[in-house]
Design a protein around this motif. Sequence first.
Motif, short mmCIF file in Angstrom:
data_model
loop_
_atom_site.label_atom_id
_atom_site.label_comp_id
_atom_site.label_asym_id
_atom_site.label_seq_id
_atom_site.Cartn_x
_atom_site.Cartn_y
_atom_site.Cartn_z
N LEU A 206 0.86 -1.18 0.00
CA LEU A 206 0.00 0.00 0.00
C LEU A 206 0.89 1.22 0.00
CD1 LEU A 206 -2.64 -1.05 2.70
CD2 LEU A 206 -2.85 -1.25 0.21
N ASN A 207 0.42 2.30 -0.63
CA ASN A 207 1.25 3.50 -0.65
C ASN A 207 1.06 4.33 0.62
OD1 ASN A 207 -0.92 5.41 -1.00
ND2 ASN A 207 -0.93 4.98 -3.19
N ASP A 208 1.90 5.31 0.79
CA ASP A 208 1.91 6.09 2.04
C ASP A 208 0.59 6.82 2.26
OD1 ASP A 208 4.49 5.24 2.48
OD2 ASP A 208 5.45 7.09 1.78
N ILE A 209 -0.03 7.29 1.18
CA ILE A 209 -1.28 8.02 1.34
C ILE A 209 -2.38 7.08 1.84
CG2 ILE A 209 -3.06 9.37 0.16
CD1 ILE A 209 -0.94 10.30 -1.81
N GLN A 210 -2.46 5.90 1.27
CA GLN A 210 -3.46 4.93 1.73
C GLN A 210 -3.26 4.60 3.20
OE1 GLN A 210 -2.27 2.13 -1.33
NE2 GLN A 210 -4.35 2.03 -2.13
N VAL A 211 -2.02 4.32 3.59
CA VAL A 211 -1.73 3.95 4.97
C VAL A 211 -2.09 5.10 5.92
CG1 VAL A 211 0.11 3.37 6.59
CG2 VAL A 211 0.04 2.27 4.34
N ALA A 212 -1.71 6.31 5.54
CA ALA A 212 -2.00 7.47 6.39
C ALA A 212 -3.50 7.71 6.51
CB ALA A 212 -1.30 8.71 5.83
N ARG A 213 -4.21 7.59 5.39
CA ARG A 213 -5.66 7.83 5.41
C ARG A 213 -6.35 6.79 6.29
NH1 ARG A 213 -7.07 11.09 1.49
NH2 ARG A 213 -5.01 11.85 2.07
N LEU A 214 -5.94 5.55 6.20
CA LEU A 214 -6.54 4.50 7.03
C LEU A 214 -6.27 4.75 8.51
CD1 LEU A 214 -5.65 1.42 4.80
CD2 LEU A 214 -7.94 2.34 5.20
N LYS A 215 -5.08 5.23 8.82
CA LYS A 215 -4.75 5.51 10.22
C LYS A 215 -5.60 6.67 10.76
CE LYS A 215 -0.76 5.84 13.30
NZ LYS A 215 -1.05 4.52 13.88
N GLU A 216 -5.85 7.68 9.93
CA GLU A 216 -6.71 8.79 10.34
C GLU A 216 -8.11 8.30 10.67
OE1 GLU A 216 -6.58 12.54 7.96
OE2 GLU A 216 -5.11 11.41 6.77
#
Length: 475
Positions: free
Chosen positions: A360-370
């Motif tokens: 997964l790319n960084d944006i996906q990972v960050a969005r899921l964490k939010e």
Amino acid sequence: MLKKILTSVILSASLQFTASAQGNIHQASTEYQYPTDPLVKEKLETWRDQKFGMIIHWGLYAVPGIIESWELCSEDWINRDSTQTYDDYKKWYWGLNKKFNPTNFNPDQWAGAAKDAGMKYVVFTTKHHDGFSMFDTKYSDFKISNGPFAQNPKSDVAKYVFEAFRKQNFMIGAYFSKPDWHSEYFWWNRYATPDRNANYDIRKNPWRWNKFKEFTYNQIQELMTGYGKMDILWLDGGWVRPLETVTDEVRAWGAAIPAFSQEIDMPKIAAMARKNQPGLLVVDRTVHGEFENYRTPEQSIPATKSDTPWESCITLGGAWGYVPNDNFKSATKVVHTLIEVVAKGGSLLLGVGPGADGTLNDIQVARLKEIGTWLNANGEAIYNTRTTDIYRDGETFFTKGKDNSIYALVRLPEDQAISPTITWTGNVPAKGAKVMLLSEKVAVKWKAEGDKVSVTLPASFLKKYKNYPSLAFKY
């Protein structure tokens, strides 16, 4: 070839929305039949408690970053590079199996990101319509474990995906496409392939179709016997169905409907699957009846609530699988969607597509964490809940806990200051009841005038909750 690939990439995002415009996206249905098997009923209620899951589309289409499978289909809503013949395009697409080498394949990253998001179940695409198997099937050479990734210790991809999510205590679902456009028993190379259906008359070629039924049964049996405990068999490709089950809902897709039945003997498949996986939920999408244990509106939320089991499958970005430069929804948008889905009685299955490298790319990972940050503080209002008679008032949605507690979830507009007074109409707390702000675990002041409720937020909260997706109150 590079030009052709780039053209396909540019077209891919628009194809997702073109599909919707052509009625290719499954809408909500009003038909539902409750299961009678006690183990299935028990698992269904457990699934209904989870509320939030991840569906992972990953396959050959990740290599060039195009729409999953559909560019192989010769229907008028499909766009492809016009400088390439259809037959050449299919050869190019099938040939992607020689390039798919996800050496960074990291299912633990996927499962960790899903857990961080507050998700509770997963549906992994073991095979999409293009027929490329993401598991080590014995019944086809067209599979991830028979290309450049074959020597990798994790070449049996599905096995490691399911194991990674089991370690995080997820319910496990296997997506499986009923149509298989690579199979000679479905798209016979004797004929052209004019649309999504079998390209020969099944009535005149019963042997060939019976071979396809046998092939389908065998592959599903592999998944039900060789990949650990399964909770959900999620069957896509609703045009492969008994002819007598074709309804106006199916006709509204705008796709060709052949004069013959494309049934694959679901009673036999379901019996085998449940013999090996007692209590298994079978989701034969859009084929209403005993093998559609919950309904699956796609890229949409039903207009009203329904207390029969359903799930909206909606993408995090604009596409199901990986496409370059995808536009991902904000965490607030996803939380707002989750709130509405749950208040209306459903679950949200969020679509995420790993890249061709297996991450997964960084944006996906960050969005899921939010998203997970909000759920970590407010999940009590989402998980294990059911509907209330009054489920919505404007941007306030309501859910009910199993102890009959009421939750009011107020969707806050993005990038705006919060009003110190929150109001809603209906679902009035009992006189003298304590109204608690879930994220702070503190009681707040409230009053009621008739059926209008007003809650006052302490001044110290107002700045803290700027850009917060939603406030959740319990009473």
